[in-house]
Design an enzyme around this catalytic site. Structure first.
Site, PDB file in Angstrom:
ATOM      1  N   ARG A 125       0.826  -1.212   0.000  1.00  0.00           N
ATOM      2  CA  ARG A 125       0.000   0.000   0.000  1.00  0.00           C
ATOM      3  C   ARG A 125       0.859   1.260   0.000  1.00  0.00           C
ATOM      4  NH1 ARG A 125      -2.837  -1.724   5.294  1.00  0.00           N
ATOM      5  NH2 ARG A 125      -0.620  -2.053   5.546  1.00  0.00           N
ATOM      6  N   LYS A 155       5.855 -18.266   6.472  1.00  0.00           N
ATOM      7  CA  LYS A 155       5.403 -18.685   7.797  1.00  0.00           C
ATOM      8  C   LYS A 155       4.868 -17.460   8.538  1.00  0.00           C
ATOM      9  CE  LYS A 155       8.632 -18.105  11.375  1.00  0.00           C
ATOM     10  NZ  LYS A 155       9.613 -18.484  12.322  1.00  0.00           N
ATOM     11  N   HIS A 212      12.192 -21.942   5.818  1.00  0.00           N
ATOM     12  CA  HIS A 212      13.544 -21.731   5.291  1.00  0.00           C
ATOM     13  C   HIS A 212      14.573 -22.690   5.897  1.00  0.00           C
ATOM     14  CE1 HIS A 212      13.987 -19.216   8.889  1.00  0.00           C
ATOM     15  NE2 HIS A 212      15.274 -19.429   8.769  1.00  0.00           N
ATOM     16  N   LYS A 216      18.397 -24.954   4.163  1.00  0.00           N
ATOM     17  CA  LYS A 216      19.772 -24.915   4.675  1.00  0.00           C
ATOM     18  C   LYS A 216      20.520 -26.175   4.252  1.00  0.00           C
ATOM     19  CE  LYS A 216      18.643 -22.304   8.865  1.00  0.00           C
ATOM     20  NZ  LYS A 216      19.431 -21.093   8.755  1.00  0.00           N
ATOM     21  N   GLU A 228      18.770 -18.653  20.491  1.00  0.00           N
ATOM     22  CA  GLU A 228      19.287 -17.380  19.977  1.00  0.00           C
ATOM     23  C   GLU A 228      19.815 -16.549  21.131  1.00  0.00           C
ATOM     24  OE1 GLU A 228      16.735 -15.338  16.819  1.00  0.00           O
ATOM     25  OE2 GLU A 228      15.408 -16.778  17.765  1.00  0.00           O
ATOM     26  N   ASP A 246       6.381 -19.992  16.902  1.00  0.00           N
ATOM     27  CA  ASP A 246       7.430 -19.354  16.109  1.00  0.00           C
ATOM     28  C   ASP A 246       8.510 -20.350  15.675  1.00  0.00           C
ATOM     29  OD1 ASP A 246       8.511 -16.937  15.004  1.00  0.00           O
ATOM     30  OD2 ASP A 246      10.085 -17.016  16.521  1.00  0.00           O
ATOM     31  N   HIS A 259       9.919 -25.223  12.453  1.00  0.00           N
ATOM     32  CA  HIS A 259      11.332 -25.542  12.220  1.00  0.00           C
ATOM     33  C   HIS A 259      11.817 -26.774  12.992  1.00  0.00           C
ATOM     34  CE1 HIS A 259      11.290 -21.749  10.308  1.00  0.00           C
ATOM     35  NE2 HIS A 259      11.460 -21.003  11.369  1.00  0.00           N
ATOM     36  N   LYS A 301      14.950 -17.564  23.481  1.00  0.00           N
ATOM     37  CA  LYS A 301      15.550 -16.267  23.138  1.00  0.00           C
ATOM     38  C   LYS A 301      16.379 -15.793  24.328  1.00  0.00           C
ATOM     39  CE  LYS A 301      12.578 -14.876  19.503  1.00  0.00           C
ATOM     40  NZ  LYS A 301      13.438 -14.959  18.326  1.00  0.00           N
TER      41      LYS A 301
END
Ligand code: NDP
Length: 496
Positions: free
Chosen positions: A44, A143, A173, A177, A211, A230, A235, A335
């Site tokens: 937009r 996703k 994704h 890999k 992470e 998530d 994954h 995380k």
């Protein structure tokens, strides 16, 4: 492959700039994108073609700027079916009639855009007859694919009312890999692993994907999602499937995806009694990371200050089939952990009889470590005699590092998957039955948490390995392995 037009809904967004355009550039550099290709960003926001190109150039390292002559932008509201005539007009300007629609918008649009494409007749494939432009039609869906079982089923049903399954590419994704694909090569191109790849020789499997960052600026998105949706439902369960699947008869889309779906269908359902004992949730609180204080999750921008969203999850998964019955798969994600690493550890069983003592309290079982990122590679750990008098054994690593073959970068996954899609090969994309089978397993967990808001959500300091309570779910077999940044470093106090 004829030239194609890639239409990115969400062309003005972050994913397009950081991942998709750099991945398409790699394909251009390699000559995969044929003369006549074009990339049309749709959003937009108001941009001219030139402004669109300039905005993207600043987001990457592009040697050959001629690539950007093939990039265009269309400002439209893709929620409004009346505006699709604008899209049709723009598409008619291109030489190629092969369209790849990429849905990189907020997920709320994943049902609306396909329906509007159908109303506009843009979903219909055209054969190349009498010199008329041929037209393949494919759609990539980013996703997250669904928020729960119900929404995933609904999204599948909408997509399938517009496209055939063969035209739909649900992207994860992780499957792009190299190191993830290498799990297949390791298992099915070598004869030494298959005889021991089962419940008779494998004690447990650990999958860790953590992470060292918080949620950055994505609080508004993440707070409504959490670690299960998530990372785990897509994954991590995909990694589990590659470790657990049966050998496909062929490496081809149907046969490979049949075996992945079979793993998801064999996941042993968790009862309401199992859930609190097999899953530990956590949320990071303020903590010291590398000498600096990191704020707690509830103080992040866009996050509810009383949020109950999990930023850490550890769980035990069982598979009910002949190969894996009784072998736990331990999955962990989080995380604000001490390091960023994704790896799979296959713990083999202890020898039936121990002759020797093991020095330095080392783990006595053989381990095969498959490092997905960083420091991509593999390590096989086995015991050797400690030189000198006496008869003690010590564990040593034998390693292979992927950089001996090639330097891998993060962007390779997207370019690999985009190339597969341009070739019409959806082997590495998730099929509808697999998505639904995965949700069927995870949906009861989300429902349980919703219906039992007092289910513990443990705080863990940023920079730690998560709540100590997560050790409980693994304590029968051992302890979580907290990986070092360097794959072959086995020191207790390694670099993180
Ligand atoms: P952004 O918020 O950065 O971008 C969203 C895009 O969607 C914008 O280009 C926005 O453009 C467009 N958009 C929103 N509503 C409409 C509409 N009604 N009509 C047309 N365009 C619309 O999100 P991201 O790029 O980060 O993410 C996009 C999708 O990809 C999300 O579903 C996300 O979950 C997924 N994803 C993102 C990753 C990432 O690293 N960023 C990684 C993996 C998945 P405008 O406002 O101009 O309309």
């Amino acid at each position: 492959m004829d030239s194609q037009i890639v239409i990115i809904f969400g062309g003005s967004g972050d994913l397009t700039k950081r991942k998709l355009v750099p991945a398409l550039y790699k394909l251009y550099e390699r000559g995969v994108l044929k003369e006549g290709f074009a990339i049309l960003g749709v959003g937009r926001s108001n941009f001219s073609d030139l402004q669109f190109r300039e905005g993207l150039i600043s987001g990457g390292d592009y040697g050959d700027k001629r690539f950007f002559d093939n990039l265009f932008y269309l400002s439209m509201d893709s929620a409004n079916p009346d505006e699709y005539s604008l899209l049709k007009d723009r598409l008619n300007e291109f030489k190629s009639g092969n369209y790849l629609f990429y849905l990189a918008t907020p997920p709320s649009m994943y049902e609306i855009i396909p329906q509007n494409l159908k109303i506009a007749g843009l979903n219909r494939e055209k054969a190349n007859v009498d010199g008329v432009k041929s037209g393949s039609r494919r759609v990539i869906v980013e996703k997250p694919f669904g928020y729960d079982l119900e929404s995933a089923v609904r999204m599948n049903s909408v997509l399938k009312s517009v496209f055939y399954e063969e035209q739909i590419f649900r992207i994860d994704h992780y499957l792009g890999k190299e190191t993830v694909q290498n799990i297949l090569a390791l298992r099915f191109a070598n004869s030494i692993f298959e005889p021991i790849w089962n419940r008779h020789y494998i004690d447990r499997v650990e999958i860790t994907a953590v992470e060292n960052m918080g949620i950055e600026n994505r609080g508004g998105y993440y707070d409504g999602v959490g670690a299960l949706r998530d990372m785990v439902q897509n994954h991590l369960i995909q990694l589990l499937a590659l470790v657990a699947m049966e050998p496909p008869v062929l490496y081809a889309k149907q046969e490979f995806r049949d075996e992945v779906a079979k793993v998801y269908k064999s996941l042993k359902p968790l009862s309401n009694d199992d859930i609190p004992n097999r899953i530990v949730r956590g949320q990071y609180i303020a903590g010291e990371k590398r000498g600096e204080m990191a704020k707690g999750y509830r103080n992040e921008r866009g996050v509810d200050e009383a949020s109950h969203t999990e930023t850490f999850l550890a769980m035990r998964v069982n598979i009910s089939n002949w190969r894996w019955d009784g072998v736990p798969f331990y999955i962990r994600t989080g995380k604000q952990m001490p390091t960023k690493v994704t790896e799979i550890i296959i713990h083999f069983k202890q020898t039936p009889h121990r002759l020797f003592s093991c020095r330095d309290d080392c783990p006595e079982q053989n381990q095969l470590i498959i490092r997905i990122q960083p420091n991509e590679g593999m390590v096989l750990k086995f015991d050797v005699k400690v030189p000198g008098s006496g008869f003690n054994v010590q564990q040593v690593p034998m390693d292979f590092s992927y950089d001996k073959l090639a330097q891998l970068t993060d962007g390779d996954a997207y370019s690999k998957l985009l190339e597969e899609c341009l070739n019409g090969d959806n082997t590495l994309f998730t099929r509808s039955d697999a998505v639904e089978a995965s949700w069927r397993y995870f949906d009861p967990i989300l429902k349980f948490w919703k219906e039992n808001p007092n289910t513990p959500l443990y705080g863990y300091p940023a920079g730690s390995w998560g709540p100590l309570e997560s050790e409980k779910i693994i304590e029968v077999e051992g302890k979580w392995t907290n990986p070092c940044k360097n794959l072959t470093n086995t020191n207790l106090y390694c670099e993180l």
